[in-house]
Write an enzyme that holds these catalytic residues in place. Structure first.
Site, PDB file in Angstrom:
ATOM      1  N   ARG A  63       0.819  -1.214   0.000  1.00  0.00           N
ATOM      2  CA  ARG A  63       0.000   0.000   0.000  1.00  0.00           C
ATOM      3  C   ARG A  63       0.855   1.266   0.000  1.00  0.00           C
ATOM      4  O   ARG A  63       0.491   2.276  -0.624  1.00  0.00           O
ATOM      5  CB  ARG A  63      -0.925  -0.025   1.221  1.00  0.00           C
ATOM      6  CG  ARG A  63      -1.970   1.088   1.283  1.00  0.00           C
ATOM      7  CD  ARG A  63      -2.992   0.765   2.364  1.00  0.00           C
ATOM      8  NE  ARG A  63      -4.016   1.783   2.469  1.00  0.00           N
ATOM      9  CZ  ARG A  63      -4.059   2.697   3.442  1.00  0.00           C
ATOM     10  NH1 ARG A  63      -3.133   2.715   4.379  1.00  0.00           N
ATOM     11  NH2 ARG A  63      -5.035   3.593   3.489  1.00  0.00           N
ATOM     12  N   HIS A  67       0.334   4.423  -2.599  1.00  0.00           N
ATOM     13  CA  HIS A  67       0.064   5.783  -2.140  1.00  0.00           C
ATOM     14  C   HIS A  67       1.210   6.729  -2.455  1.00  0.00           C
ATOM     15  O   HIS A  67       1.003   7.934  -2.541  1.00  0.00           O
ATOM     16  CB  HIS A  67      -0.248   5.779  -0.643  1.00  0.00           C
ATOM     17  CG  HIS A  67      -1.615   5.259  -0.329  1.00  0.00           C
ATOM     18  ND1 HIS A  67      -2.305   5.582   0.815  1.00  0.00           N
ATOM     19  CD2 HIS A  67      -2.434   4.432  -1.031  1.00  0.00           C
ATOM     20  CE1 HIS A  67      -3.487   4.979   0.808  1.00  0.00           C
ATOM     21  NE2 HIS A  67      -3.578   4.273  -0.300  1.00  0.00           N
ATOM     22  N   ASN A  95      -3.764   8.405   4.698  1.00  0.00           N
ATOM     23  CA  ASN A  95      -2.588   7.842   5.365  1.00  0.00           C
ATOM     24  C   ASN A  95      -2.567   7.984   6.877  1.00  0.00           C
ATOM     25  O   ASN A  95      -1.983   7.147   7.558  1.00  0.00           O
ATOM     26  CB  ASN A  95      -1.316   8.501   4.801  1.00  0.00           C
ATOM     27  CG  ASN A  95      -1.098   8.175   3.340  1.00  0.00           C
ATOM     28  OD1 ASN A  95      -1.474   7.114   2.855  1.00  0.00           O
ATOM     29  ND2 ASN A  95      -0.497   9.118   2.610  1.00  0.00           N
ATOM     30  N   HIS A 195      -6.447  -5.509  -2.976  1.00  0.00           N
ATOM     31  CA  HIS A 195      -7.284  -5.624  -1.786  1.00  0.00           C
ATOM     32  C   HIS A 195      -7.635  -7.075  -1.472  1.00  0.00           C
ATOM     33  O   HIS A 195      -8.449  -7.337  -0.593  1.00  0.00           O
ATOM     34  CB  HIS A 195      -8.557  -4.784  -1.944  1.00  0.00           C
ATOM     35  CG  HIS A 195      -8.318  -3.318  -1.827  1.00  0.00           C
ATOM     36  ND1 HIS A 195      -9.273  -2.363  -2.113  1.00  0.00           N
ATOM     37  CD2 HIS A 195      -7.213  -2.623  -1.447  1.00  0.00           C
ATOM     38  CE1 HIS A 195      -8.770  -1.159  -1.920  1.00  0.00           C
ATOM     39  NE2 HIS A 195      -7.527  -1.284  -1.529  1.00  0.00           N
TER      40      HIS A 195
END
Length: 321
Positions: A63, A67, A95, A195
């Site tokens: 992740r 990001h 975040n 996911h």
């Protein structure tokens, strides 16, 4: 050489340069082979150790790469701490109290710099390799990572709040968010398949389980037991039934209207991405193959190379001038 031959050669040369710079920024899978051949094995070892201690960490490290890349490119800006001149992305909506794994990156940076004898490997390359190694450690596909990225000297919480996809987005907003990064609908669906790993906080799916109709009622009721309408914002639920294994169960969830996040279920809700979700639900090998391809594509967003950026001594702060 006559003028026509010269012009033909010049055009060919310019096209070659343009192709090289736009396709791979001069990156190479062998970038560190000569200067520090133990760099990649060291990264792999630390990732495997971290995942062995806590399998959820694999999802968290993956992740971080997502990001990072969605905010002004894959430049490790997400790792920078707040200072008087750095607007840390760690405090962005997506975040804060959520992004994790920074200590693992610190350990990797320290061990890689030690074995290389000096700071040779960029934090941006570390994040990119770590994402791949995390997926592999949890049973997913592997892919070749081209290296040679450099690190940013800035960060932007404001940009992060705009460009990182929200769990509340509908399909048109998701498509635009990915298109803004040069990614298409296939990239959107297959990368959302990340996911298949990890957990979601109640605050990210409360609206979906209480307000939306495109969710299996029994599944919504199950999630409500761990996510009340008030309070419990940080309560965790797995994003699919096997949150520590990289598989295609995520897509089975979507087809069954059991997507945890509203933005996940939006991918299978009578829209233009339904066919892709069905394909990956029926064929995990296609999912693995396309996931690897899209990860390579995402890992090349707006890179700093050559003399742009720097190789940070510490991933949390820029080098002093």
């Amino acid at each position: 050489m006559n003028i026509i031959s010269f012009l033909s050669f010049f055009v060919f040369l310019m096209l070659s340069i343009a192709t090289a710079s736009s396709d791979d920024y001069g990156l190479s899978t062998k970038y560190y082979d000569r200067v520090c051949p133990q760099a990649l094995p060291t990264i792999k070892r630390v990732v495997e150790d971290a995942v062995a201690q806590e399998r959820r960490m694999g999802a968290s490290l993956l992740r971080l790469h997502f990001h990072d890349c969605f905010v002004n490119g894959c430049d490790a800006s997400i790792l920078l701490d707040q200072t008087s001149t750095i607007d840390t992305e760690k405090n962005a909506i997506a975040n804060t109290n959520s992004a994790r794994g920074f200590e693992v990156i610190d350990k990797i940076k320290s061990e890689v710099d030690k074995i290389c004898g000096r700071p040779i490997v960029s934090c941006a390359d570390i994040l990119t390799v770590v994402a791949r190694d995390s997926v592999v450690a949890l049973g997913g596909p592997t892919w070749d990572v081209k290296l040679g990225r450099r690190d940013s000297t800035t960060a932007s919480q404001v940009t992060a709040n705009v460009t990182i996809p929200s769990p509340f987005m509908d399909l048109p907003a998701l498509i635009k968010s990915f298109e803004d990064q040069g990614l298409d609908e296939e990239d959107l669906v297959v990368l959302s398949g990340a996911h298949t790993l990890g957990f979601a906080q109640c605050r990210t799916f409360r609206r979906h389980i209480y307000n939306d109709s495109n969710i299996d009622p029994a599944f919504a009721g199950q999630l409500r037991t761990n996510c009340p309408q008030v309070g419990g914002d940080s309560n965790l639920v797995p994003l699919d039934p096997t949150p520590s294994s990289f598989d295609n169960r995520y897509f089975n969830n979507l087809v069954s209207k059991r997507g945890v996040l509203g933005s996940d279920q939006a991918l299978f809700n009578g829209g233009e991405t339904d066919e892709l979700v069905s394909k990956y639900n029926e064929n995990y090998e296609e999912f693995f193959k396309d996931f690897a391809k899209s990860m390579i594509k995402m890992g090349n967003i707006n890179l700093l190379t050559g003399n742009r950026g720097q190789i940070r001594d510490n991933c949390r702060r820029i080098n002093s001038q």
